[in-house]
Write an enzyme that holds these catalytic residues in place. Structure first.
Site, PDB file in Angstrom:
ATOM      1  N   PHE A 242       0.677  -1.178   0.030  1.00  0.00           N
ATOM      2  CA  PHE A 242      -0.230   0.011   0.056  1.00  0.00           C
ATOM      3  C   PHE A 242       0.769   1.355  -0.185  1.00  0.00           C
ATOM      4  O   PHE A 242       0.587   2.491   0.342  1.00  0.00           O
ATOM      5  CB  PHE A 242      -1.077   0.019   1.003  1.00  0.00           C
ATOM      6  N   ILE A 467       2.555  -6.441  -5.608  1.00  0.00           N
ATOM      7  CA  ILE A 467       2.478  -6.424  -4.252  1.00  0.00           C
ATOM      8  C   ILE A 467       0.881  -6.701  -3.972  1.00  0.00           C
ATOM      9  O   ILE A 467       0.285  -6.498  -2.990  1.00  0.00           O
ATOM     10  CB  ILE A 467       2.517  -4.982  -3.906  1.00  0.00           C
ATOM     11  N   ASN A 632      -7.805  -6.799 -16.979  1.00  0.00           N
ATOM     12  CA  ASN A 632      -8.250  -8.065 -16.688  1.00  0.00           C
ATOM     13  C   ASN A 632      -9.624  -7.840 -15.435  1.00  0.00           C
ATOM     14  O   ASN A 632      -9.230  -7.299 -14.307  1.00  0.00           O
ATOM     15  CB  ASN A 632      -7.266  -8.955 -15.757  1.00  0.00           C
ATOM     16  N   GLU A 706      -5.342   2.788  -6.843  1.00  0.00           N
ATOM     17  CA  GLU A 706      -5.783   3.854  -5.850  1.00  0.00           C
ATOM     18  C   GLU A 706      -7.395   4.507  -6.222  1.00  0.00           C
ATOM     19  O   GLU A 706      -7.938   4.917  -5.139  1.00  0.00           O
ATOM     20  CB  GLU A 706      -4.705   5.035  -5.955  1.00  0.00           C
TER      21      GLU A 706
END
Lengths: 739, 331
Positions: A242, A467, A632, A706
């Protein structure tokens, strides 16, 4: 556009490795003789160490060393050496550099022992004497000291226009409110950890939890004087970040220090408590003033923000700029200043700046809508910005209207009674609120490398990170699409500093940035393959141009006549090549820069509040997102779902509470620092609005990391007002504020 | 965490002998609280005596019509036990309002009684805490005390007891059975936990050479009229800001007996039997509930960030009593 792979809901290519445990994280690499480092944290917020007694710890058999500022070797001297790709202006924190304490719980020693348990015990035996100085950690008490921070790269300074003060004074409808929010910590599931494997020749393999292997490699080489050939950083899997892993975290410094000095392989893992001892989303105070005509047309916007930074760096983020961007208004005054506090430097946390700025702006817009008596969506449409007035540029695309419309339809917004406290079931007050969101569609430069082997298998690589966002998967899709290969025949590699150059993974720019590089390198391979295919004797593609073929099902096929085709393997064989290897670099073009490029969203929420007890439940959220082409839908949806859950946390739960007497964060564990649990999360629907955008970047895709969180806190705060008639302007909205 | 030795005891006598031989030894069962405290260097036992092999598990009927909960019965065993669900649903619900399934699978009855406060200063050795180190001062009184006590506090400590299960046991007037070097004794639940006074370092009246062997539930379980209401900052996996265990005996709409225990508001599960009698013979109305709530909180004192709990506790009492008075809601 017809696609085989792009735009398909392909499951994560690394999913099986993750659920079976085959995916190894930074603290999971084991070698014989590995030793363990445990970090000792400062007990005070400001002052200096007067005495550090490590004798008792060192007496324990199996304790190898206690590193402190007193025995830390001479390392690089300039601030520049400690800087990194994401560092704000200033003098970066140097672990164990001197005896000065700059913030509570800063690392002051590293205890290294044969076992983790022993290192942990020995850490408790390190005796430290301090001389305390007065500290300041309370933003609200220090606001008078706010100053203009030195600007950060990529963070545009707020620009005012017109005369907001005059326009506000003359406006018939005026609204001026203050909003505040506390420090938040990222708290990814996986704590930060580094395992340094030392090879016999002294080279270091650094397995680190990071969002940027090359950023960490540069930092370590600069600080410790290694050459890049002698220190390689790997981070193939990251258990969430994050933004917490954008900059090198102190455990990687300490692990390399210990490996270098002890000539051993070393692991340093942070405790959950220590996850509260470096970067964080800054505490902030904001004032928004809106001047409008009686019909809601905006005539003046003033948005002022004061946030915290550390004593040693000027951190800033784009908090107020959104107020000059999202709505059409000719009189805008924006300011963002910071106050130095005795805390670690804040850093980027999912949608940095926008989470706070849009909370204030979108709550203020809701307040204005109520004041002038029109629907919150109508107010937003009335003031819809067709151009970016901050930059004076057209948008590459902006389907925000569709977000409002489709989100409202899905949510059933038309059935909303605008009157607060008008919707209830027994003693449960029901509130419906909405807000808009916006986030940059960055595209920066990255490199990629691709190798196609004679068996038709393709490997593409770049030193980016995944991540948990799906980078492995979407890069595989892009490459497979470009060369017409099945997903199984394509491998994407990342998280290794020896791969092609890539920026840190963040800012929602990885899909566009690394994706464009992957596309570019695959184009080179296509070109080469096509040349080979044409050179085959009697080639069915001899008179065809590259523009007139498709790469599909492992073949190069003529557009006009699909029977005229050459397989990739055939082309390679005829060319006598065992492999084709290409490298490419891709970045934004001047044409792209002519446009303002942003993703948009509209968020709708339903809260249910116990009228007596004040408990708040978020029962429904609809998030409508316009982010260009969706590479996707499955990983995209997961991104937005997770962001909405995080937004629920911002609105109702997350707060790193500082005890100002000690200047110390007291909620430094996941029992006291609340994030939403399953029981807090109910129905969430994600809609991707159709958005054609040929101008934003070569992929037509905007990042999604985000945009999902932006607007959620405001939508919930606005729903709380609708349910209760109470405006709670300081986050998080806990039940005591409603009693 | 410090270095410690570890032994397993096979019977109660051995366990008691071993704990008596070492002043810094501790029993360990589920370890769901002790290990956390050891990781934080708050507890630094020289030795852990594993008691999970003692035959103190199980849930058995008693001759007086009640049930005996073995000290090593897990929270899960108790919460989902058929007889508990049928006859003591208040206890089942209170347990299930706490922790997570994983923790409840490990946590035991005895351990639940002995869990320590979640005061963030108690847990952080960088800050003064009288409970950890008597005499150094209480950081919570002028600090971050959102979770702290409003009743029965002292100038030395405002910590609150974190258990949900114990709140129900207090309302049910359970009895704690302990065995020590001088033999067995029983402790009424209200006398088991202590208020902080000037010895906040001592949580309970269990002696250092004693072990909890079980908890006896009296025959009456208030299955018809009960409620466990827990108010917290998120829907699950959070300690109570305020919790209320309400148990009523009713004759029509008239209350013949009332029990009220509060969690999250004091150093121990809070009971005030004298005040509860205000409801005896009264009808189940909001006004009557409000009166008793006011009376129960008359001596409450806030400390800044926890002041809201005084009002919240009153509202919670009214709600819990209302829920308990409706039989249907808990069939």
């Amino acid at each position: 556009m017809r696609t085989e792979h792009i735009g398909k809901p392909i499951s994560r290519v690394d999913g099986r490795a993750k659920v079976t445990g085959a995916a190894k994280y930074a603290a999971e690499y084991n070698v014989p003789g590995l030793v363990y480092g445990v970090v000792v944290s400062s007990a005070i917020a400001k002052g200096r160490i007067t005495r550090i007694d490590v004798a008792e710890a060192l007496r324990l058999p199996g304790v190898l060393q206690v590193f402190t500022h007193e025995n830390s070797p001479l390392l690089a001297q300039s601030d520049n050496s400690y800087s990194d790709e994401v560092a704000p202006p200033g003098s970066p924190f140097r672990p164990l550099h001197d005896g000065e304490i700059r913030y509570s719980a800063q690392p002051v020693a590293l205890v290294v022992a044969d076992t983790f348990e022993l290192a942990h015990y020995a850490a408790s035996l390190v005796r430290i004497g301090y001389e305390r100085d007065a500290h300041a950690t309370n933003l609200n008490e220090e606001r008078e000291r706010a100053y203009q921070p030195r600007p950060r790269e990529f963070i545009p300074p707020p620009e005012s226009r017109g005369n907001a003060e005059k326009a506000f004074a003359e406006a018939i409808v005026r609204l001026e409110e203050e909003y505040s929010a506390p420090i938040e910590h990222h708290n990814p599931m996986e704590p930060f950890a580094t395992t340094v494997l030392r090879e016999e020749n002294g080279r270091l393999l650094v397995y680190d939890k990071t969002q940027g292997v090359q950023n960490v490699q540069n930092y370590l080489c600069n600080v410790f004087g290694y050459s890049k050939g002698d220190l390689r950083v790997l981070s193939p899997f990251v258990g969430g970040a994050f933004g917490a892993g954008l900059r090198p975290v102190y455990q990687v410094f300490l692990a390399v220090l210990a490996a270098r000095e002890l000539k051993r392989s070393v692991r340093v893992s942070l405790m959950r408590q220590q996850m509260f001892t470096f970067t964080h989303r800054p505490a902030i105070w904001q004032r928004v003033a809106l001047g409008a005509a009686p019909d809601g047309t905006l005539e003046a916007i003033t948005h002022k923000a004061i946030a915290e930074t550390s004593q040693f760096e000027d951190y800033s983020e784009t908090v107020v700029n959104w107020s000059g961007l999202l709505y059409r208004c000719d009189n805008v005054e924006l300011s963002h200043t910071v106050v130095k506090l005795d805390l670690h430097t804040p850093g980027d946390m999912r949608a940095p700046g926008a989470v706070w700025g849009l909370h204030a702006l979108e709550c203020a817009m809701d307040e204005l809508a109520f004041k002038v008596g029109i629907d919150p969506i109508e107010l937003r449409l009335k003031n819809y910005a067709e151009r970016d007035q901050n930059e004076g540029k057209p948008f590459s695309s902006k389907e925000l209207r569709a977000c409002y419309r489709l989100g409202a339809e899905k949510f059933g917004w038309a059935r909303r009674n605008p009157q607060p406290r008008s919707m209830r079931e027994g003693n449960v007050l029901i509130g419906w609120g909405m807000a808009g969101g916006v986030w940059e569609a960055f595209h920066i430069t990255a490199d990629a490398k691709a190798t196609l082997t004679a068996d038709g298998r393709l490997t593409v690589s770049s030193a980016t990170a995944d991540i948990g966002t799906g980078t492995y998967t979407i890069m595989t899709q892009i490459a497979a699409e470009m060369l017409g290969l099945p997903i199984e025949d394509v491998t994407f590699k990342l998280g290794d500093s020896s791969l092609s150059k890539s920026p840190v993974e963040g800012g929602s720019f990885t899909a566009s940035t690394v994706g464009s590089a992957v596309k570019a390198v695959c184009e080179k391979i296509r070109k080469k393959l096509f040349q080979l295919a044409r050179k085959i004797d009697g080639s069915p593609l001899a008179n065809t141009k590259l523009d007139n073929v498709r790469f599909v099902d492992g073949q190069i096929r003529s557009h006009n006549d699909s029977s005229r085709a050459v397989s990739l393997i055939e082309a390679m064989r005829h060319g006598g090549l065992s492999a084709i290897e290409e490298k490419a670099s891709a970045g934004p073009t001047p044409e792209q820069m002519q446009y303002s490029r942003f993703a948009h969203s509209a968020v709708f929420t339903e809260v249910r509040i116990d009228e007596d007890l004040g408990t708040i439940r978020v029962m429904r959220v609809v998030g409508a997102v316009a982010a260009g082409r969706i590479l996707n839908p499955k990983t995209a949806r997961s991104q937005v779902l997770g962001a909405i859950v995080m937004g629920i946390g911002t609105a109702l739960e997350e707060e790193s509470v500082i005890d100002h007497t000690f200047g110390r964060i007291m909620t430094h564990n996941l029992a006291d620092y609340h994030v939403p649990v399953n029981a807090d999360v109910h129905d969430i629907e994600v809609i991707f609005v159709q958005e054609q955008d040929e101008a934003v970047n070569p992929l037509g895709a905007k990042g999604l990391g985000e945009i999902g969180i932006v607007g959620v806190a405001a939508a919930i705060a606005n729903a709380v007002f609708h349910a209760t008639g109470k405006r709670i302007r300081d986050l998080p909205i806990t039940l005591d504020k409603l009693l | 965490m410090n270095s410690f030795s570890y032994t397993r005891a096979d019977d109660v006598a051995t366990a008691l002998r071993e704990v008596a031989a070492d002043g810094a030894a501790k029993f360990i069962a589920g370890g769901t609280n002790l290990i956390d405290l050891m990781k934080e260097n708050v507890e630094r036992p020289s030795r852990l005596i594993d008691i999970t092999r003692l035959t103190l598990g199980g849930i058995r009927p008693r001759s007086d019509g009640g049930l005996r909960l073995g000290a090593l019965a897990t929270n899960t065993d108790v919460a989902y036990h058929k007889e508990i669900e049928r006859r003591y649903p208040l206890l089942s619900k209170a347990i299930l309002a706490g922790a997570s399934p994983q923790l409840r699978n490990m946590a035991t009855v005895g351990g639940n009684l002995l869990q320590r406060t979640r005061c963030c200063y108690f847990y952080d050795t960088a800050t003064p805490c009288n409970k950890r180190t008597p005499g150094v001062g209480c950081s919570a009184i002028a600090g971050f005390n959102r979770a702290h006590a409003i009743l029965g506090t002292s100038a030395a400590c405002i910590a609150s007891h974190p258990s949900d299960m114990c709140v129900a046991l207090a309302a049910l007037e359970a009895v704690v059975r302990v065995t020590g070097s001088v033999g067995e004794r029983v402790v009424p639940f209200a006398a088991f936990h202590r208020l902080p006074g000037d010895t906040p370092n001592i949580d309970t009246n269990l002696q250092a050479d004693e072990i909890i062997t079980g908890v006896d539930l009296p025959a009456r379980g208030f299955a018809e009229h009960h409620a466990y209401l827990k108010i917290r900052d998120r829907a699950s996996y959070a300690f109570a800001l305020v919790s209320v265990a309400a148990a009523l005996e009713m004759d029509g709409n008239t209350i013949t007996e009332a029990r009220l225990a509060l969690g999250g508001v004091a150093h121990k599960p809070w009971r005030d039997p004298q005040t509860e009698t205000m409801l005896h013979g009264q009808s189940a109305t909001r006004e009557n509930f409000k009166r008793v709530a006011e009376a129960l909180l008359r001596d409450a004192k806030g400390f800044g960030r926890n002041r809201f709990k005084i009002e919240l506790a009153k509202l919670a009492i009214v709600r819990a009593l209302s829920q308990a008075s409706f039989k249907e809601a808990h069939s």
